[in-house]
Scaffold this motif. Structure first.
Motif, PDB file in Angstrom:
ATOM      1  N   ILE A 165      19.932  62.506  33.364  1.00 44.20           N
ATOM      2  CA  ILE A 165      18.827  63.310  32.844  1.00 44.20           C
ATOM      3  C   ILE A 165      19.036  63.464  31.348  1.00 44.20           C
ATOM      4  O   ILE A 165      20.171  63.437  30.866  1.00 44.20           O
ATOM      5  N   ASN A 166      17.937  63.623  30.601  1.00 41.86           N
ATOM      6  CA  ASN A 166      18.061  63.636  29.147  1.00 41.86           C
ATOM      7  C   ASN A 166      18.389  65.029  28.614  1.00 41.86           C
ATOM      8  O   ASN A 166      18.470  66.011  29.364  1.00 41.86           O
ATOM      9  N   GLU A 167      18.563  65.092  27.303  1.00 40.51           N
ATOM     10  CA  GLU A 167      19.002  66.344  26.675  1.00 40.51           C
ATOM     11  C   GLU A 167      17.967  67.457  26.816  1.00 40.51           C
ATOM     12  O   GLU A 167      18.315  68.629  26.916  1.00 40.51           O
ATOM     13  N   ARG A 168      16.689  67.119  26.811  1.00 36.70           N
ATOM     14  CA  ARG A 168      15.663  68.160  26.987  1.00 36.70           C
ATOM     15  C   ARG A 168      15.763  68.788  28.376  1.00 36.70           C
ATOM     16  O   ARG A 168      15.666  70.008  28.522  1.00 36.70           O
ATOM     17  N   GLN A 226      11.288  65.484  35.885  1.00 37.87           N
ATOM     18  CA  GLN A 226      10.791  65.605  34.513  1.00 37.87           C
ATOM     19  C   GLN A 226       9.599  64.686  34.291  1.00 37.87           C
ATOM     20  O   GLN A 226       9.623  63.513  34.661  1.00 37.87           O
ATOM     21  N   LYS A 227       8.537  65.252  33.711  1.00 32.54           N
ATOM     22  CA  LYS A 227       7.366  64.491  33.299  1.00 32.54           C
ATOM     23  C   LYS A 227       7.238  64.577  31.784  1.00 32.54           C
ATOM     24  O   LYS A 227       7.980  65.295  31.123  1.00 32.54           O
ATOM     25  N   GLN A 228       6.254  63.893  31.247  1.00 37.91           N
ATOM     26  CA  GLN A 228       6.114  63.838  29.793  1.00 37.91           C
ATOM     27  C   GLN A 228       5.920  65.215  29.183  1.00 37.91           C
ATOM     28  O   GLN A 228       6.478  65.532  28.132  1.00 37.91           O
ATOM     29  N   ASN A 229       5.136  66.056  29.855  1.00 39.30           N
ATOM     30  CA  ASN A 229       4.824  67.377  29.284  1.00 39.30           C
ATOM     31  C   ASN A 229       5.357  68.539  30.122  1.00 39.30           C
ATOM     32  O   ASN A 229       4.856  69.651  30.022  1.00 39.30           O
TER      33      ASN A 229
END
Length: 272
Positions: free
Chosen positions: A4-7, A54-57
């Motif tokens: 999973i990314n940092e966001r 997680q989605k774009q927004n």
């Protein structure tokens, strides 16, 4: 790749998803968090309680409302089946109810093996992932019909763990010898093995950042990889394990660890 990314990590630590990470930490005996490819699963006593993707927004949420059914009391099915999949608040408000519904389901549909696996995950921080299914090989097109029960990390060493619960679970088509062959096939397929190792490194990094692991690692040393068969509630006098070993064409070394079903702390020094 399981990462999973940092966001995502930031939102779990102190953002819109922090409620769920805090629940995992506060109820570590019952809840655990697993890193997947762009999403996480929160497991409850061996069952998948909540998926957050997680989605774009933002994020979407999923609870399988089947856990409300076939247990003699289905009154919460409509409520939990109609939650807004884009609403973090809906799932925060109903998180406790979801756990209660799973409690009732598991009482009616007991899964001793899954519950024991969860205890292993909860009581051993070296267990960093469960239910790892390798993807299709991009180089050879090979798709292995295998799912690794658990992945452990000790220092820079990866340990692939196959759990078996009870004597009857270690022979036949899903037996020890067949699983051993499948694991060897994975280790022999370079790109799949490389991806497994990279996933493990990314999972450890994410879990360390989330405060779910005490120690980070930089790299896994592939030369140290081990295979472990963990046998719980098993009659050690049984000839079944010996028979399974006789079926194996040993290409990678492996160890066997016998554990009592009441013991969930893995002592690798007792593996033979």
């Amino acid at each position: 790749m399981r990462e999973i990314n940092e966001r995502f990590i930031s939102d779990l630590k102190n953002g819109c998803l922090s409620y769920f990470l805090n629940q995992v930490k506060e109820k570590s005996d019952k809840l655990c968090l697993a890193i997947r490819e762009g999403y996480i699963n929160i497991y409850y006593m061996g069952g998948n309680l909540l998926r957050i993707t997680q989605k774009q927004n933002g994020y979407t949420f999923y609870f399988d409302a089947k856990y409300c059914l076939n247990k003699g009391d289905d009154k919460n099915f409509d409520l939990l089946n109609s939650l807004d999949s884009n609403s973090v608040q809906d799932y925060m408000n109903n998180f406790e109810l979801m756990m209660k519904e799973m409690d009732n389901w598991l009482e009616t549909h007991p899964k001793k093996e899954r519950i024991y696996q969860h205890k292993l995950l909860a009581n051993n921080k070296s267990v960093i992932d469960i239910e790892y299914a390798p993807p299709k090989s991009k180089k050879t097109g090979l798709k292995l019909n295998i799912r690794l029960d658990m992945l452990m990390v000790e220092g820079d060493k990866l340990i692939i763990v196959e759990n078996k619960y009870g004597t009857g679970a270690i022979s036949g088509n899903a037996g020890i010898s067949e699983h051993y062959k499948d694991i060897c096939d994975l280790l022999d397929t370079k790109d799949l093995y490389d991806e497994l190792v990279e996933s493990v490194e990314k999972i450890v990094k994410a879990k360390y950042e989330l405060g779910l692991l005490d120690n980070p690692i930089e790299k896994i040393d592939k030369s140290k990889t081990e295979i472990l068969f963990l046998l719980a509630d098993f009659n050690v006098k049984s000839e079944t394990m010996k028979n399974e070993v006789n079926l194996m064409e040993v290409t990678y070394p492996f160890k066997v660890l016998y554990m009592d079903s009441n013991d969930s702390v893995i002592d690798l020094s007792k593996a033979e």
